[in-house]
Design an enzyme around this catalytic site. Structure first.
Site, PDB file in Angstrom:
ATOM      1  N   LYS A 197       0.866  -1.179   0.000  1.00 52.75           N
ATOM      2  CA  LYS A 197       0.000   0.000   0.000  1.00 52.75           C
ATOM      3  C   LYS A 197       0.901   1.227   0.000  1.00 52.75           C
ATOM      4  O   LYS A 197       1.714   1.420   0.905  1.00 52.75           O
ATOM      5  CB  LYS A 197      -0.894  -0.010   1.234  1.00 52.75           C
ATOM      6  CG  LYS A 197      -1.752   1.239   1.337  1.00 52.75           C
ATOM      7  CD  LYS A 197      -2.798   1.106   2.405  1.00 52.75           C
ATOM      8  CE  LYS A 197      -3.585   2.389   2.551  1.00 52.75           C
ATOM      9  NZ  LYS A 197      -4.617   2.275   3.573  1.00 52.75           N
ATOM     10  N   LYS A 250      -2.160  -1.554  -3.817  1.00 51.71           N
ATOM     11  CA  LYS A 250      -3.050  -0.400  -3.764  1.00 51.71           C
ATOM     12  C   LYS A 250      -2.252   0.887  -3.813  1.00 51.71           C
ATOM     13  O   LYS A 250      -1.245   0.965  -3.115  1.00 51.71           O
ATOM     14  CB  LYS A 250      -3.824  -0.461  -2.445  1.00 51.71           C
ATOM     15  CG  LYS A 250      -4.699   0.721  -2.179  1.00 51.71           C
ATOM     16  CD  LYS A 250      -5.268   0.621  -0.790  1.00 51.71           C
ATOM     17  CE  LYS A 250      -6.086   1.867  -0.510  1.00 51.71           C
ATOM     18  NZ  LYS A 250      -6.601   1.880   0.817  1.00 51.71           N
TER      19      LYS A 250
HETATM   20  C1  PBG Z   1      -7.573   3.132   5.747  1.00 51.16           C
HETATM   21  C2  PBG Z   1      -7.828   3.042   4.294  1.00 51.16           C
HETATM   22  C3  PBG Z   1      -7.629   4.029   3.310  1.00 51.16           C
HETATM   23  C4  PBG Z   1      -8.136   3.506   2.129  1.00 51.16           C
HETATM   24  C5  PBG Z   1      -8.582   2.211   2.410  1.00 51.16           C
HETATM   25  N1  PBG Z   1      -8.367   1.942   3.747  1.00 51.16           N
HETATM   26  C6  PBG Z   1      -7.134   5.416   3.404  1.00 51.16           C
HETATM   27  C7  PBG Z   1      -5.750   5.697   3.814  1.00 51.16           C
HETATM   28  O1  PBG Z   1      -4.924   4.802   4.001  1.00 51.16           O
HETATM   29  O2  PBG Z   1      -5.457   6.858   4.021  1.00 51.16           O
HETATM   30  C8  PBG Z   1      -8.201   4.237   0.824  1.00 51.16           C
HETATM   31  C9  PBG Z   1      -9.245   3.759  -0.132  1.00 51.16           C
HETATM   32  C10 PBG Z   1      -9.532   4.687  -1.245  1.00 51.16           C
HETATM   33  O3  PBG Z   1      -8.927   5.748  -1.426  1.00 51.16           O
HETATM   34  O4  PBG Z   1     -10.452   4.348  -2.010  1.00 51.16           O
HETATM   35  N2  PBG Z   1      -6.315   2.851   6.187  1.00 51.16           N
END
Ligand code: PBG
Length: 329
Positions: A197, A250
């Site tokens: 991520k 992601k």
């Molecule tokens: C929480 C999380 C996030 C997303 C999914 N789970 C946001 C982040 O990490 O700041 C983002 C999903 C999206 O932008 O569609 N940790």
């Protein structure tokens, strides 16, 4: 000498293109629809940067699920909007067994038992700091956070989650979560690990939806640097060794190379998250008439699948279902 190959031959008619295509458009069975829910009743608040997406109260959400099922939606990921007065620096609401999310899980399982539910494990929706982990003196605490996430996983499993999805990027969390689930005998609850991520600008609209942006600093001490690809393979390998069932990359679109590499190197299924900012770009330009939104969605989801994603988290899921119904006619 003239080339003996004329690649255009295989593109010359629909029949020939259909005979020779390499992969199919991803079917609805490969999609997971991320949804935003909130407490209260009769609420369906639009998320401004995500046209077509709403924060639903459960009464409306349960009815919407009936419509979406008819379209072919089979899997959902849940993101609760937590009331501001319930957020604190310990993220204690994340561990409230009688809180909004556990109840929501029960309601969905009762009304729609065939839908697979994916829950997010991270503290940001519950934290007054807006970080995925506990914060002390401006630092994100790793092991203390992992302990909370493991407890959270057990609560989600107990109330009906089929998969828990750690999105926090703390080190060693998959192992602790797997151990906690095993100890509580939730042996069938799976883990989709957000393995790679990245610290990305494409999460902006999501943070608006949950009002969960970091109050101070950024997420770069835990989310990955977008210059790195090998590091994704390290994260994916660790998550495999720690007991993850599925590895996620992601965001998706700027990371198709990473999806492809993780797919090549790993024996686990790979998920990709087509995130909020990617959704917003398509919607904004389609609204202006600058691109054909429906064609773009088909192309985007197919390209994520072609890169190697077995499953795709996407806000386009309902619209894609309609696109596919027309496509198949
Ligand atoms: C929480 C999380 C996030 C997303 C999914 N789970 C946001 C982040 O990490 O700041 C983002 C999903 C999206 O932008 O569609 N940790």
């Amino acid at each position: 000498m003239k080339s003996l190959h004329r690649p255009r031959r295989l593109r010359s008619t629909t029949n020939i293109r259909e005979l020779s295509h390499e992969i199919s458009y991803p079917g609805m069975e490969r999609l997971i629809y991320p949804c935003f829910i909130q407490s209260g009743s009769q609420k369906m608040d639009p998320i401004l940067a995500m046209p077509g997406q709403f924060r639903y109260s459960m009464d409306i959400f349960l009815k919407k699920l009936t419509d979406w099922k008819k379209l072919g939606i089979k899997n959902i990921a849940l993101f609760p909007k937590i009331d501001e007065n319930l957020k604190n620096s310990e993220s204690s609401e994340a561990l409230n067994e009688n809180g909004f999310l556990p109840k929501a899980l029960q309601q969905i399982k009762e009304r729609h038992p065939e839908i697979a539910i994916f829950t997010d494990l991270a503290l940001d929706p519950f934290s007054s700091d807006g970080h995925d982990g506990l914060v002390a003196n401006g630092k994100i605490l790793n092991d203390e956070t992992v302990a909370v996430l493991a407890e959270m996983a057990v609560i989600h499993a107990r109330n009906g989650a089929d998969f828990v999805c750690p999105s926090d990027m703390m080190d060693g969390r998959v192992k602790k979560i797997r151990e906690a689930l095993e100890q509580s005998r939730y042996i069938d609850t799976g883990i989709v690990s957000y393995s790679a991520k990245y610290a990305s600008s494409f999460y902006g609209p999501f943070r608006e939806a949950l009002d969960s942006a970091p109050r101070a600093g950024d997420k770069k001490t835990y989310q990955m640097d977008f210059r790195n690809q090998k590091e994704a393979l390290k994260e994916a390998k660790l998550d495999f060794l720690e007991g993850a069932d599925v590895l996620m990359v992601k965001p998706a679109l700027s990371y198709l190379d990473v999806i492809s590499k993780v797919k090549e190197k790993s024996i686990l299924p790979v998920a990709a998250y087509n995130v909020s900012g990617e959704y917003a770009m398509v919607k904004a330009s389609a609204e202006k008439g600058w691109i054909d939104g429906k064609k773009a969605i088909l192309e985007i989801l197919t390209s994520i699948h072609r890169a190697g994603a077995d499953m795709i988290f996407t806000y386009h899921a309902p619209e894609y279902a309609e696109i596919m119904q027309k496509e198949l006619k």
